[in-house]
Design an enzyme around this catalytic site. Sequence first.
Site, mmCIF file in Angstrom:
data_model
loop_
_atom_site.group_PDB
_atom_site.id
_atom_site.type_symbol
_atom_site.label_atom_id
_atom_site.label_comp_id
_atom_site.label_asym_id
_atom_site.label_seq_id
_atom_site.Cartn_x
_atom_site.Cartn_y
_atom_site.Cartn_z
ATOM 1 N N ASP A 197 0.844 -1.199 0.000
ATOM 2 C CA ASP A 197 0.000 0.000 0.000
ATOM 3 C C ASP A 197 0.876 1.244 0.000
ATOM 4 O O ASP A 197 1.536 1.555 0.975
ATOM 5 C CB ASP A 197 -0.892 -0.004 1.251
ATOM 6 N N TYR A 230 3.214 9.464 -0.706
ATOM 7 C CA TYR A 230 4.246 8.828 0.128
ATOM 8 C C TYR A 230 5.640 9.048 -0.459
ATOM 9 O O TYR A 230 6.644 8.708 0.166
ATOM 10 C CB TYR A 230 4.015 7.318 0.261
ATOM 11 N N LYS A 267 -2.538 6.011 -4.408
ATOM 12 C CA LYS A 267 -3.614 6.967 -4.078
ATOM 13 C C LYS A 267 -3.438 8.301 -4.783
ATOM 14 O O LYS A 267 -2.312 8.759 -4.988
ATOM 15 C CB LYS A 267 -3.640 7.209 -2.557
ATOM 16 N N HIS A 284 -7.146 9.795 -1.853
ATOM 17 C CA HIS A 284 -6.445 9.749 -0.561
ATOM 18 C C HIS A 284 -7.215 10.496 0.541
ATOM 19 O O HIS A 284 -7.272 10.054 1.682
ATOM 20 C CB HIS A 284 -5.037 10.339 -0.729
#
Length: 320
Positions: free
Chosen positions: A50, A55, A80, A111
């Site tokens: 994930d 990120y 996301k 997100h």
Amino acid sequence: MAADIPSFTLNSGYKMPSVGMGVWLGPDGGGEAAKQLCTTALQLGYRHIDTAYGYANEEQVGKAIRESGVPREEIFLTTKLPNHHHHKVSDSLQESLDKLGVQYVDLYLMHWPQAYTEDNKMIPYGESPTYVETWRDMEKLLATGKVRSIGVSNFSVALLEVLLNETTVVPAINQVEMHPCLPSFELKKYCDEKGIVLTAYSPLGRPKEYDGKPVFLEDPDVIRIAQAHNTTAAQVALSWGIQRGTVVIPKSENPKRMMQNITLIKLTTEDMTALDAIHQKPGMHRSLLKFHVVSLDGKILGWTYEQLGWNMKQGGIVIG
Ligand code: A2P
């Protein structure tokens, strides 16, 4: 070899392993550490990763997947859509696919419901692109073959109600903070009724980030149950999450703890009842995430708790 863990079938018909490796490694993405984490996870048997555009490690995640030797179709990969790309869903997905170096993702999530401008300025609540408009653009992705399932993250019952009333595709997943201090029974019931699977992020409550917040991994009931099963408190919390029908995505950079987190136990009905009640202890019913504390204006990424539909007050304390 893939770990021996159950999978959940999503409303899109695809299967999703109930444990995934979350790869949020701080704002800089972690660089090589993110790649190492995914490499080790795949070696240990994880088949669900994930990540997110936000990120900042999609490139490293993709590299680890390609170099792992594990066939792409055996890996469930989530990424996301970031807030500042709500106005360009299709382009943002392509950017993520290019960074990951894959043809498709298994799951693409919005997100957050909040939209920002390209240069990261908050767009006021209710102004375009609204999360409904963004979702309609995400729905169009399904026909491209670049996403297998679509979903949302950080959505409350109130926001899901609006989304389901105004759009066509029911999200396959809603990814939210979830653990024994924040079991969100009302959201769980709603999602169960609508065929939406919940993914629990921070299922261990980010145990290294506590600033005097409740440490449910040290709760006497959790420890008692762990001892009865000859296992760890973390495995109890994760097994509880899966046994109640949610996907869990614990993050660990430590191979021993990574292994623990895919080694589940079968909890008894009494264990489940005790774990369901942890949040009822004094001071325990709350979010354990830092962003509640740093957001001194009482808003989360620019929206009030009321706008988000989160039943919380400042600091992430659940009301009532
Ligand atoms: P580490 O990476 O050193 O293992 P969450 O997923 O709830 O956000 O929590 C992530 C944090 O939990 C990380 O700091 C991670 O540290 C720690 N952690 C992960 N797995 C375990 C475990 N099995 N036992 C204790 N702590 C864990």
